[in-house]
Design an enzyme around this catalytic site. Structure first.
Site, PDB file in Angstrom:
ATOM      1  N   ASP A   1      -3.130  -1.917   9.002  1.00  0.00           N
ATOM      2  CA  ASP A   1      -2.805  -0.487   9.094  1.00  0.00           C
ATOM      3  C   ASP A   1      -3.994   0.417   8.791  1.00  0.00           C
ATOM      4  OD1 ASP A   1      -0.119  -1.317   9.466  1.00  0.00           O
ATOM      5  OD2 ASP A   1       0.110  -1.477   7.293  1.00  0.00           O
TER       6      ASP A   1
ATOM      7  N   LYS B   1      -7.046   0.849  13.285  1.00  0.00           N
ATOM      8  CA  LYS B   1      -7.957   0.191  14.252  1.00  0.00           C
ATOM      9  C   LYS B   1      -7.755   0.717  15.673  1.00  0.00           C
ATOM     10  CE  LYS B   1      -6.104  -3.692  12.839  1.00  0.00           C
ATOM     11  NZ  LYS B   1      -5.419  -3.322  11.598  1.00  0.00           N
TER      12      LYS B   1
ATOM     13  N   GLY C   1       1.385  -3.019  14.729  1.00  0.00           N
ATOM     14  CA  GLY C   1       1.814  -1.762  15.330  1.00  0.00           C
ATOM     15  C   GLY C   1       0.631  -0.824  15.439  1.00  0.00           C
ATOM     16  N   HIS C   2       0.284  -0.458  16.656  1.00  0.00           N
ATOM     17  CA  HIS C   2      -0.807   0.494  16.859  1.00  0.00           C
ATOM     18  C   HIS C   2      -0.202   1.778  17.386  1.00  0.00           C
ATOM     19  CE1 HIS C   2      -3.786  -2.396  16.152  1.00  0.00           C
ATOM     20  NE2 HIS C   2      -3.981  -2.855  17.369  1.00  0.00           N
TER      21      HIS C   2
ATOM     22  N   GLN D   1      -3.568  -6.737  12.167  1.00  0.00           N
ATOM     23  CA  GLN D   1      -3.501  -6.971  10.710  1.00  0.00           C
ATOM     24  C   GLN D   1      -4.872  -6.693  10.058  1.00  0.00           C
ATOM     25  OE1 GLN D   1      -1.870  -9.710  12.729  1.00  0.00           O
ATOM     26  NE2 GLN D   1      -0.198  -8.265  12.642  1.00  0.00           N
TER      27      GLN D   1
END
Ligand code: IMP
Length: 427
Positions: free
Chosen positions: A13, A16, A40-41, A223
């Site tokens: 988180d 990225k 999750g992006h 991650q």
């Protein structure tokens, strides 16, 4: 021709996605190498928000080929839903710009069920997984009994393998009073396989061919380093290798192509799930860093919605991440969130059983007993959200960035000051 690897330097988180998005403008290929839909992006473009769990964020750029590498574990139902969602938002997703490795592994409904059962059974020692079946899918992969995405090419053979795998899993699930519906799962996965077939490819060969033709490739990490199955706080980790080394095995490329390893770190620490986090703050500092949850950039999980644990930046961990990844540079995100603190803390060492530690202990028991030793740096009150160059940052904020860079021995080349694409200071 070379590869830029982008990896998380903390517990995931770190933000990225926006750097992948930025670097993708000058790339031909963006390839994800580890994990699954536990990630999750969120990428903000103008007033549009794109949320992706599996597909590399490079897909948002015209002319970029997005690759899902062999190191990933893929839930085909989630993937089909994500493709449909992106298409509804007007994003072009076709077999010309998305390739899925035939060697990536499948996450089955049994993996998800097992993940839930194991977490429930672990009680207070639960890892706090995302319950997406990630651990059990990698378990089957290294146990040499997984089902690979490439099997989807032959629907009958695929249905046979999946049925065998689910029937086998049901034997152990039944001991815990659980079971998956084998025929319903086979039917749903076969429908997904029909949709995904055109995207399946030997991505390792494709990537190497593109590299030899001079393409620029971004390897997109998911991650973070401290969740790495080898280098994180085992067993409170994910089951893959989200570090720079994992990019090579997770894509099937050699190290000679890598010319840049960009670590992404938040200007403070967050962690979601269980496991040691020495700088976690249960008081007002933690609360302020977390935010209220009203904004999508507040510290609540993109995948699970869980509130993240928050605290000051942990330089002991960041230095370690710089070492195990061999960062050539660092980007610092969410510096704007630190505005308004009179002083900003950075953890420079731990005190464990009366001794000073400047590197993290390998034992979790010791890490749980680590008391952070802080340097308190002067804070700043200015709003940073409009800053676009070094001169726009207040002196104390610049001093903070310099301090972190020096402590890690890695240059900080970019700082983000808000969620929008443009809210970036390039140093
Ligand atoms: P799993 O990957 O679902 O097995 O979860 C293992 C650990 O990694 C848990 O502590 C999760 O909260 C954490 N984790 C997995 N994916 C992410 C992510 O994308 N961001 C932050 N933490 C994650």
């Amino acid at each position: 021709m070379p590869i830029s690897i982008i990896v998380g330097a903390q517990w995931g988180d770190e933000g990225k996605g926006r750097f992948v998005d930025l670097l993708a403008r000058e790339a031909e290929v963006v390839a994800r190498f580890s994990g699954g839909d536990n990630a999750g992006h969120t990428v903000a473009v103008g007033d549009k928000l794109y949320k992706m769990h599996l597909i590399p964020s490079g897909i948002l750029h015209e002319g970029v080929v997005a690759i899902m590498g062999n190191g990933m574990v893929i839930n085909p139902l989630s993937l089909v839903a994500e493709i449909d969602r992106l298409r509804e938002q007007g994003v072009n997703v076709t077999p010309d710009n998305l390739l899925i490795s035939a060697r990536a592994h499948l996450i089955t409904p049994a993996h998800i069920e097992l993940d839930k059962i194991r977490e429930r059974a672990s009680g207070a020692e639960a890892i706090g997984t995302t319950l997406r079946g990630i651990g059990p899918a990698y378990h089957d992969k290294v146990g040499r009994c997984g089902v690979r995405i490439g099997e989807m090419i032959q629907l009958e053979d695929f249905a046979y393998s999946l049925r065998q795998s689910l029937q086998h899993a049901n034997q152990s699930l039944s001991l815990q009073g659980a079971a998956v519906d084998v025929e319903a799962s086979v039917a749903a996965y076969t429908r997904a396989a029909e949709r995904l077939q055109p995207f399946i490819y030997d991505t390792a060969l494709y990537l190497n061919q593109r590299l030899s033709q001079g393409a620029r490739v971004i390897a997109e990490g998911a991650q973070g380093t401290l969740l790495d199955v080898d280098h994180g706080s085992y067993p409170y980790v994910t089951s893959s290798s989200p570090t720079a080394g994992g990019a090579l095995t997770g894509l099937g490329v050699g190290p000679r192509y890598v010319d840049r390893v960009l670590g992404i770190a938040k200007a403070f620490s967050t962690r979601v799930g269980g496991g040691p986090m020495p700088t976690e703050d249960h008081g007002v500092v933690g609360q302020r860093l977390r935010g209220t949850g009203e904004n999508f950039w507040d510290e609540y999980g993109t995948t699970t919605g869980r509130p993240r644990r928050c605290g000051w930046l942990d330089l002991v961990m960041l230095r370690y991440a710089a070492v195990v990844n061999g960062f050539s540079e660092l980007a610092l995100t969410k510096l704007d969130v630190l505005s308004g603190f009179e002083q900003v803390g950075v953890c420079v060492a731990y005190e464990i059983d009366g001794e000073r530690w400047e590197t993290p202990p390998t034992s979790n028991a010791q890490l749980e007993r680590a008391n952070p030793i802080y340097d308190m740096l002067p804070g700043w009150s200015e709003d940073l959200s409009q800053a676009r160059c070094l001169q726009d940052l207040p002196r104390a904020a610049r001093a903070y960035v310099d301090y972190v860079a020096q402590a890690c021995g890695v240059p900080i080349t970019m700082v983000s000051v808000g969620p929008e694409r443009s809210q970036l200071v390039v140093l």
